[in-house]
Design a protein around this motif. Structure first.
Motif, PDB file in Angstrom:
ATOM      1  N   LEU A 166     -76.155 -20.546 -39.341  1.00  0.00           N
ATOM      2  CA  LEU A 166     -74.889 -20.020 -40.002  1.00  0.00           C
ATOM      3  C   LEU A 166     -74.834 -18.892 -38.877  1.00  0.00           C
ATOM      4  O   LEU A 166     -74.906 -18.143 -38.992  1.00  0.00           O
ATOM      5  CB  LEU A 166     -74.496 -19.657 -41.324  1.00  0.00           C
ATOM      6  N   ALA A 167     -73.939 -19.497 -37.537  1.00  0.00           N
ATOM      7  CA  ALA A 167     -73.019 -18.542 -36.677  1.00  0.00           C
ATOM      8  C   ALA A 167     -71.642 -18.437 -37.255  1.00  0.00           C
ATOM      9  O   ALA A 167     -71.643 -18.734 -38.237  1.00  0.00           O
ATOM     10  CB  ALA A 167     -73.003 -18.938 -35.396  1.00  0.00           C
ATOM     11  N   LEU A 168     -70.856 -17.342 -36.393  1.00  0.00           N
ATOM     12  CA  LEU A 168     -69.281 -16.912 -36.523  1.00  0.00           C
ATOM     13  C   LEU A 168     -68.633 -18.370 -36.610  1.00  0.00           C
ATOM     14  O   LEU A 168     -68.134 -18.458 -37.533  1.00  0.00           O
ATOM     15  CB  LEU A 168     -69.280 -16.034 -35.899  1.00  0.00           C
ATOM     16  N   THR A 169     -69.034 -18.929 -35.681  1.00  0.00           N
ATOM     17  CA  THR A 169     -68.206 -20.150 -35.357  1.00  0.00           C
ATOM     18  C   THR A 169     -68.651 -21.326 -35.451  1.00  0.00           C
ATOM     19  O   THR A 169     -70.106 -21.290 -35.184  1.00  0.00           O
ATOM     20  CB  THR A 169     -67.546 -19.612 -33.394  1.00  0.00           C
ATOM     21  N   MET A 222     -63.236 -10.089 -38.048  1.00  0.00           N
ATOM     22  CA  MET A 222     -63.990 -11.139 -38.572  1.00  0.00           C
ATOM     23  C   MET A 222     -65.449 -10.833 -39.149  1.00  0.00           C
ATOM     24  O   MET A 222     -66.390 -11.833 -40.428  1.00  0.00           O
ATOM     25  CB  MET A 222     -64.118 -11.760 -37.880  1.00  0.00           C
ATOM     26  N   ARG A 223     -66.376 -11.018 -38.325  1.00  0.00           N
ATOM     27  CA  ARG A 223     -67.561 -10.668 -38.728  1.00  0.00           C
ATOM     28  C   ARG A 223     -68.220  -9.992 -40.262  1.00  0.00           C
ATOM     29  O   ARG A 223     -69.089 -10.678 -40.884  1.00  0.00           O
ATOM     30  CB  ARG A 223     -68.655  -9.601 -37.597  1.00  0.00           C
ATOM     31  N   LYS A 224     -66.985  -8.990 -40.579  1.00  0.00           N
ATOM     32  CA  LYS A 224     -67.144  -8.764 -42.129  1.00  0.00           C
ATOM     33  C   LYS A 224     -66.665 -10.257 -43.247  1.00  0.00           C
ATOM     34  O   LYS A 224     -67.442 -10.183 -44.365  1.00  0.00           O
ATOM     35  CB  LYS A 224     -66.222  -7.452 -42.394  1.00  0.00           C
ATOM     36  N   ARG A 225     -66.205 -11.275 -42.743  1.00  0.00           N
ATOM     37  CA  ARG A 225     -66.147 -12.402 -42.968  1.00  0.00           C
ATOM     38  C   ARG A 225     -66.715 -13.186 -43.226  1.00  0.00           C
ATOM     39  O   ARG A 225     -67.141 -13.356 -44.409  1.00  0.00           O
ATOM     40  CB  ARG A 225     -64.621 -12.250 -42.719  1.00  0.00           C
ATOM     41  N   VAL A 226     -67.552 -13.316 -42.554  1.00  0.00           N
ATOM     42  CA  VAL A 226     -68.343 -14.561 -41.925  1.00  0.00           C
ATOM     43  C   VAL A 226     -69.474 -14.582 -41.890  1.00  0.00           C
ATOM     44  O   VAL A 226     -70.435 -13.536 -41.656  1.00  0.00           O
ATOM     45  CB  VAL A 226     -67.881 -15.165 -40.881  1.00  0.00           C
ATOM     46  N   TRP A 227     -70.104 -14.861 -43.387  1.00  0.00           N
ATOM     47  CA  TRP A 227     -71.834 -14.673 -43.282  1.00  0.00           C
ATOM     48  C   TRP A 227     -72.531 -15.491 -42.322  1.00  0.00           C
ATOM     49  O   TRP A 227     -72.573 -16.459 -42.348  1.00  0.00           O
ATOM     50  CB  TRP A 227     -71.981 -14.831 -44.971  1.00  0.00           C
ATOM     51  N   THR A 228     -73.647 -14.206 -41.730  1.00  0.00           N
ATOM     52  CA  THR A 228     -74.149 -15.172 -40.775  1.00  0.00           C
ATOM     53  C   THR A 228     -75.922 -15.042 -41.427  1.00  0.00           C
ATOM     54  O   THR A 228     -75.929 -14.295 -42.053  1.00  0.00           O
ATOM     55  CB  THR A 228     -73.885 -15.047 -39.099  1.00  0.00           C
ATOM     56  N   GLY A 229     -76.892 -16.388 -40.768  1.00  0.00           N
ATOM     57  CA  GLY A 229     -77.986 -15.716 -41.014  1.00  0.00           C
ATOM     58  C   GLY A 229     -78.967 -18.250 -41.322  1.00  0.00           C
ATOM     59  O   GLY A 229     -77.908 -18.727 -40.847  1.00  0.00           O
ATOM     60  N   VAL A 230     -79.972 -17.570 -41.974  1.00  0.00           N
ATOM     61  CA  VAL A 230     -80.823 -19.222 -41.560  1.00  0.00           C
ATOM     62  C   VAL A 230     -80.380 -19.965 -43.223  1.00  0.00           C
ATOM     63  O   VAL A 230     -80.900 -18.934 -44.141  1.00  0.00           O
ATOM     64  CB  VAL A 230     -81.704 -18.997 -41.209  1.00  0.00           C
TER      65      VAL A 230
END
Lengths: 262, 262
Positions: free
Chosen positions: A114-117, A205-213
């Motif tokens: 799961l990436a930012l976009t 935006m990065r504080k809003r969109v969770w990224t990981g696996v």
């Protein structure tokens, strides 16, 4: 680990995300021998039909000539099916002397990245595509050997714990295809999400969109005795198979989250 | 539930284990929309190459014309890929006016069925094979809609929780193929082991050979934040997606152990 590789021909060359492409025996063979299902496709004999035939099957790589072969040696692919099916019929009639040209796909789904976009989203996966010529196994010895290999590839040690050897009807009705592999490649995606520089600079935006696996694997549940079972509780070799399959699956999915070295 | 079915043509007709064959929209569409990976195959443009091309891809059935359509309505298959790949190129060049003929396979592995003899062993599975003509989606509205659908088919509600809409580069580099389905069928195996009468009479052997089912499904593990994540702990919609995916997977594998009514 050996260095033997399949020849890099146009049909097997990975062009998109080139570093993900692998051509060595070890990588390709271990993907195929650890999937529960492969997908086989081949042109149908009807020239009016533009759609390849596709079938899910059980397959296993091994060498009858060199039975102590390991995964980095030359191996043949054995597929299990029925004489009545289209594939087996075609393999039998042997369109040409080499056998029926087939393509085999084996894919492990190891995780969701799961990436930012959405466009940078991906899967962690290990996939292999093999090309080869299929012919039916006619020698009794090789057929029996392949049946045992395929059965034990589904559940370790199962063969010796069933009613064997197969009787005459079973030997006739079960068809095994041997595929002589001519080209193959694997494609592997592992690691963490990667985003475009522009998105990485957008801290709000990065504080809003969770990224990981999210790691994923095939789970094997509690074996449940059938209504006709007279053999008591679940035997040790089945329990042990289920335990190992779950441990390996989880382990691979978690290893896939580790960013590969450049 | 609707009764709409795909036409039964020779290429889609299930001949082996005929009662396992299904042709209705609902069954076929739900298999495709619940697998994480489909396998796509198509003839290569090189007439010298006898091997179909095969690719693992992400696919989703929906209708842009009829967005409130349910699984028992007519749907198109949307596939996600890249303009640079062979498939996308071919779809773009459009071999014929109808589009590129492709075959799509979707398979759920629901369990291992352990019978008395290896030849009666089986898998519980749900598989679907679809045939159709692929063309690239060129309309911006439809493309955006399909990108959202595909993203949310991987993780529910993900689209709105990422950086959207895609920018111009992303819109150009991401290619979506629409497949107009012309035929399809599903094959489902569920239930308990079935053995030959002769084996069932051998009580001594039956006391030795354990029979039953090992249920299997795709597990989704604990989501792990990436090294660049600034959005804190795992959000509720990701947790909820993981929980539901595991519950559904387990439920389906256990339902598959129930012997179907004759």
């Amino acid at each position: 680990m050996g260095d033997a590789e399949y020849p890099k021909v146009p049909r097997s060359t990975i062009n998109r995300y080139r570093p993900r492409g692998k051509y060595d025996y070890q990588t390709i063979h271990s993907i195929v021998n650890s999937v529960p299902v492969v997908h086989v496709s081949f042109a149908t004999p009807d020239p009016e039909d533009p759609f390849p035939a596709a079938l899910p099957m059980i397959g296993f790589l091994a060498s009858f000539e060199n039975q102590s072969a390991s995964l980095d040696d030359a191996l043949d692919l054995y597929l299990h099916g029925y004489v009545s099916s289209r594939l087996m019929k075609m393999g039998k009639e042997g369109q040409d002397e080499e056998g029926l040209p087939i393509t085999v796909a084996a894919t492990h789904f190891d995780g969701i990245v799961l990436a930012l976009t959405p466009n940078s989203h991906s899967y962690n996966y290990r996939s292999a595509i093999l090309h080869g010529y299929a012919t039916p196994v006619t020698e009794v010895d090789e057929k029996l050997w392949a049946m045992e290999k395929i059965t034990n590839s589904v559940v370790s040690d199962r063969w010796d714990n069933t009613r064997v050897p197969p009787n005459k009807t079973e030997m006739t009705s079960t068809q095994i295809l041997r595929i002589r592999i001519v080209s193959a490649s694997a494609k592997i995606r592992a690691g963490q999400p990667h985003d475009e520089r522009k998105d990485m600079k957008d801290e709000e935006m990065r504080k809003r969109v969770w990224t990981g696996v999210v790691p994923t694997w095939t789970s094997y549940g509690e074996p449940q005795a059938g209504p006709d079972n007279l053999a008591g509780t679940v035997p040790e070799y089945v329990k042990s198979f289920v335990k190992k399959a779950n441990e390996n699956g989880q382990k691979r999915a978690h290893e896939a989250m580790v960013e590969p070295k450049k």
